[in-house]
Design an enzyme around this catalytic site. Sequence first.
Site, PDB file in Angstrom:
ATOM      1  N   LYS A  67       0.390  -1.687   0.259  1.00  0.00           N
ATOM      2  CA  LYS A  67       0.139  -0.106   0.187  1.00  0.00           C
ATOM      3  C   LYS A  67       0.718   1.451   0.166  1.00  0.00           C
ATOM      4  CE  LYS A  67      -4.497  -1.644   1.556  1.00  0.00           C
ATOM      5  NZ  LYS A  67      -4.188  -2.855   2.248  1.00  0.00           N
TER       6      LYS A  67
ATOM      7  N   GLU B  69      -9.776   6.678   3.372  1.00  0.00           N
ATOM      8  CA  GLU B  69     -10.832   5.922   4.139  1.00  0.00           C
ATOM      9  C   GLU B  69      -9.957   4.711   3.980  1.00  0.00           C
ATOM     10  OE1 GLU B  69     -10.819   6.096   1.073  1.00  0.00           O
ATOM     11  OE2 GLU B  69     -10.017   3.775   0.473  1.00  0.00           O
TER      12      GLU B  69
ATOM     13  N   SER C 191       1.841  -9.943  -1.067  1.00  0.00           N
ATOM     14  CA  SER C 191       1.248  -8.428   0.029  1.00  0.00           C
ATOM     15  C   SER C 191       1.528  -7.398   0.878  1.00  0.00           C
ATOM     16  CB  SER C 191      -0.347  -8.153  -0.628  1.00  0.00           C
ATOM     17  OG  SER C 191      -1.080  -9.263  -0.318  1.00  0.00           O
TER      18      SER C 191
HETATM   19  C1  LIG Z   1      -5.180  -4.278   1.927  1.00  0.00           C
HETATM   20  C2  LIG Z   1      -5.050  -5.473   1.204  1.00  0.00           C
HETATM   21  C3  LIG Z   1      -4.853  -5.780   0.428  1.00  0.00           C
HETATM   22  C4  LIG Z   1      -6.150  -5.858  -0.787  1.00  0.00           C
HETATM   23  O1  LIG Z   1      -6.011  -4.579  -0.966  1.00  0.00           O
HETATM   24  P1  LIG Z   1      -5.795  -4.886  -3.024  1.00  0.00           P
HETATM   25  O2  LIG Z   1      -5.873  -3.297  -3.457  1.00  0.00           O
HETATM   26  O3  LIG Z   1      -6.699  -5.741  -3.236  1.00  0.00           O
HETATM   27  O4  LIG Z   1      -3.892  -4.875  -3.473  1.00  0.00           O
HETATM   28  C5  LIG Z   1      -3.871  -7.357  -0.361  1.00  0.00           C
HETATM   29  N1  LIG Z   1      -2.973  -7.579   0.531  1.00  0.00           N
HETATM   30  C6  LIG Z   1      -2.893  -6.725   2.153  1.00  0.00           C
HETATM   31  C7  LIG Z   1      -1.529  -7.137   2.680  1.00  0.00           C
HETATM   32  C8  LIG Z   1      -3.028  -5.349   1.834  1.00  0.00           C
HETATM   33  O5  LIG Z   1      -2.428  -5.056   3.652  1.00  0.00           O
END
Ligand SMILES: *Cc1c(COP(=O)(O)O)cnc(C)c1O
Length: 387
Positions: free
Chosen positions: A84, A106, A373
Amino acid sequence: MKKGYFGDFGGQFIPELLMPPLIELEQAMETILPSEEFQTRFAHMLEENVGRPSTITHCPNLSKDLGLDLWLKREDLNHSGAHKINNCLGQGLLAKMMGKEVLLAETGAGMHGVATTVAAAMLDMKAVIYMGATDIVRQAPNVNRMRLMGAEIVSVESGTKTLKDAINEALRRWIADQENTHYCFGTAAGPHPFPTLVRGFQQVISKEARRQFMDRNDGSLPDVVVACVGGGSNAIGMFHHFIPDESVRIVGVEAAGTGEPGCCDSAPLDHGTNGVLHGMVTKLLQTDEGQILPSHSVAPGLDYPGVGPEHAHLQATGRVKYTTINDGQALNAFKALSRREGIIPALESSHAVAYAIENKAELQGRSVLVCLSGRGDKDLGILDQIL
Ligand SMILES: *Cc1c(COP(=O)(O)O)cnc(C)c1O
């Protein structure tokens, strides 16, 4: 293709009063974004403040267990623990160069709020974070982190007091305060130009990963590329530079919730229908009358009834396959990666890892590159409750 659309999806379905800041943002994307000053400062921040490039990691033990070749793109190693920050720093720097002083956002689980607050602190801006009252209680550690780094938290008492209500209220605040404020949207969704803007800041994931994988594999591409899909930002970032590679199978993984028949899930691509939410036409979890259905996933970041419009388009064209993983399968992957490789993944990312585990029969001998992610430290409390 119509401007702001991905095939039939996307657009700008917003109140007239939101047009001026969106037009201003679009203009900044044409003038400031490509400027040498922006590009130089952003590249520098990604390196010095985020820690990019993030590495890719081969998983020898799980690969052996599963009979495939498992690789991870390590967005969990970024400062603040997930992908993010790429988006928040990009939007933050753009807003700063537009002359804005406030980053408005948000947040549901609090992760986007934390990343926005980190960016605001780095850029000497103010963070104002809208959060559902229910989420403020559920996500106390992230609320504390944001307050420590100087954010103002606004508690949202409308609707189900969760993410979608926080988005509605934050959009209202933007209308009232557009002069001084940038709305730092958290995922590759919402009205045009956000899906394009956010993809632009997240495409660094596949830009790096594609080169890194080829460097480590004698110039070969991976057979399969996988990412989890909430709103779709880490996934579109992970997919973008692989889309022209016809030999690469690309898979997006949505959350199936508990997996019991009739339960709530967070899988609009797999189970939803076309509709309008948060300024875009996309696939949604909704009733026949267009009422948004409650969503559920054990992974808070996947718990969203909509999805970015480019994913709806990539599904419609058939270029990307979307499938689901349920809570139990994700928890299993969470434990497997922790135990076998010493990497604790976010519950969101565990959905993508679980795809490799659950489909190992079909993936025998294949190379599978998964977008990790984020890291899972934030989820240990959820695990305590479940296990
Ligand atoms: C917020 C988040 C997601 C989901 O958000 P996307 O916009 O679909 O990437 C996925 N993995 C992690 C670790 C997150 O913090």
